[in-house]
Design an enzyme around this catalytic site. Structure first.
Site, PDB file in Angstrom:
ATOM      1  N   HIS A   1      44.193  45.649 -54.973  1.00 42.11           N
ATOM      2  CA  HIS A   1      44.015  45.024 -56.389  1.00 42.11           C
ATOM      3  C   HIS A   1      43.048  43.810 -56.151  1.00 42.11           C
ATOM      4  O   HIS A   1      43.083  43.175 -54.943  1.00 42.11           O
ATOM      5  CB  HIS A   1      45.327  44.487 -56.931  1.00 42.11           C
ATOM      6  N   PHE A   2      42.316  43.705 -57.088  1.00 41.10           N
ATOM      7  CA  PHE A   2      41.533  42.454 -57.258  1.00 41.10           C
ATOM      8  C   PHE A   2      42.210  41.515 -58.302  1.00 41.10           C
ATOM      9  O   PHE A   2      42.458  42.034 -59.486  1.00 41.10           O
ATOM     10  CB  PHE A   2      40.089  42.740 -57.632  1.00 41.10           C
TER      11      PHE A   2
ATOM     12  N   GLN B   1      48.145  39.723 -48.143  1.00 42.87           N
ATOM     13  CA  GLN B   1      48.542  40.621 -48.958  1.00 42.87           C
ATOM     14  C   GLN B   1      49.826  40.874 -49.044  1.00 42.87           C
ATOM     15  O   GLN B   1      50.567  40.874 -47.883  1.00 42.87           O
ATOM     16  CB  GLN B   1      47.632  42.050 -48.776  1.00 42.87           C
TER      17      GLN B   1
ATOM     18  N   ASP C   1      49.048  39.620 -64.319  1.00 45.55           N
ATOM     19  CA  ASP C   1      49.791  39.526 -63.032  1.00 45.55           C
ATOM     20  C   ASP C   1      51.191  38.793 -63.486  1.00 45.55           C
ATOM     21  O   ASP C   1      50.910  37.899 -64.342  1.00 45.55           O
ATOM     22  CB  ASP C   1      49.104  38.543 -61.883  1.00 45.55           C
ATOM     23  N   ILE C   2      52.230  39.409 -62.999  1.00 43.25           N
ATOM     24  CA  ILE C   2      53.538  38.759 -63.412  1.00 43.25           C
ATOM     25  C   ILE C   2      53.853  37.357 -62.858  1.00 43.25           C
ATOM     26  O   ILE C   2      54.699  36.641 -63.604  1.00 43.25           O
ATOM     27  CB  ILE C   2      54.827  39.644 -62.812  1.00 43.25           C
TER      28      ILE C   2
HETATM   29  P1  5GP Z   1      48.686  40.002 -53.517  1.00 47.91           P
HETATM   30  O1  5GP Z   1      49.532  38.828 -52.791  1.00 47.91           O
HETATM   31  O2  5GP Z   1      49.005  41.116 -52.548  1.00 47.91           O
HETATM   32  O3  5GP Z   1      47.197  39.515 -53.223  1.00 47.91           O
HETATM   33  O4  5GP Z   1      49.122  39.905 -55.001  1.00 47.91           O
HETATM   34  C1  5GP Z   1      50.239  40.645 -55.561  1.00 47.91           C
HETATM   35  C2  5GP Z   1      50.264  40.147 -56.716  1.00 47.91           C
HETATM   36  O5  5GP Z   1      50.944  41.187 -57.419  1.00 47.91           O
HETATM   37  C3  5GP Z   1      50.976  38.700 -56.855  1.00 47.91           C
HETATM   38  O6  5GP Z   1      50.149  37.910 -57.390  1.00 47.91           O
HETATM   39  C4  5GP Z   1      52.139  39.027 -57.670  1.00 47.91           C
HETATM   40  O7  5GP Z   1      52.662  38.173 -58.689  1.00 47.91           O
HETATM   41  C5  5GP Z   1      51.832  40.616 -58.271  1.00 47.91           C
HETATM   42  N1  5GP Z   1      52.869  41.301 -58.641  1.00 47.91           N
HETATM   43  C6  5GP Z   1      53.849  41.646 -57.871  1.00 47.91           C
HETATM   44  N2  5GP Z   1      54.809  42.691 -58.358  1.00 47.91           N
HETATM   45  C7  5GP Z   1      54.342  42.587 -59.715  1.00 47.91           C
HETATM   46  C8  5GP Z   1      55.001  43.369 -60.741  1.00 47.91           C
HETATM   47  O8  5GP Z   1      55.865  44.185 -60.708  1.00 47.91           O
HETATM   48  N3  5GP Z   1      54.063  43.422 -61.687  1.00 47.91           N
HETATM   49  C9  5GP Z   1      53.031  42.695 -61.986  1.00 47.91           C
HETATM   50  N4  5GP Z   1      52.311  42.675 -63.315  1.00 47.91           N
HETATM   51  N5  5GP Z   1      52.314  41.736 -61.112  1.00 47.91           N
HETATM   52  C10 5GP Z   1      53.179  41.905 -59.866  1.00 47.91           C
END
Ligand code: 5GP
Ligand code: ZN
Length: 133
Positions: free
Chosen positions: A98-99, A92, A29-30
């Site tokens: 994604h997990f 989300q 995760d970034i």
């Molecule tokens: P959500 O909030 O949808 O559960 O998680 C999305 C996750 O994707 C976040 O933790 C965010 O840091 C990660 N993320 C968003 N854009 C990117 C990206 O371009 N590269 C990577 N490696 N992670 C990303």
């Protein structure tokens, strides 16, 4: 389709790959909000756990387990948190399933559990409203 995780799978956006197989892809995760925060995704696009076909969902969960075991058995961690957000109301933000895997060590100071408040709930009533069969 303008999906950043589909672009990551295709290599159009760079990522730090942890693992890959025919149906799944795992990468860091970034956010850099904990050491080793990892995302595991299916290689076939779906929005979240609610619309993912079972074959890809199962493959994704199997990869989650594989990586979790690797982190604990080979990388010095004691456990993992595994979580998923499905839907905007569940916070989300990227709409490709994604997990999250957060590797954990004893007394690492990470507090992943967001729910602190206790409610005066009648659990029988809750169960009656939610049960599936
Ligand atoms: P959500 O909030 O949808 O559960 O998680 C999305 C996750 O994707 C976040 O933790 C965010 O840091 C990660 N993320 C968003 N854009 C990117 C990206 O371009 N590269 C990577 N490696 N992670 C990303
Ligand atoms: Zn996608």
């Amino acid at each position: 389709m303008d999906c950043i995780f589909c672009k990551i799978i295709k290599g159009e956006i760079p990522s730090y790959k942890i693992y890959e197989d025919e149906k799944t892809y795992a990468f860091l995760d970034i956010a850099c909000d904990s050491f080793g925060h990892t995302l595991v995704i299916p290689k076939k696009h779906c929005q979240n756990a609610l619309d993912c076909d079972d074959e890809y969902l199962q493959a994704t969960i199997t990869t989650v387990k594989k990586i979790a075991k690797h982190y604990v058995e080979n990388c010095g961690f004691d456990g993992v948190n595994i979580f998923n957000a499905s839907g905007e109301s569940a916070q989300q933000t990227v709409f490709h399933l994604h997990f999250h895997i957060i590797p954990r060590k004893k007394e690492d100071g990470v507090d992943i559990w967001p729910l602190k408040e206790k409610y005066d709930l009648d659990l029988k009533d809750v169960c009656d409203k939610l049960k599936l069969n």
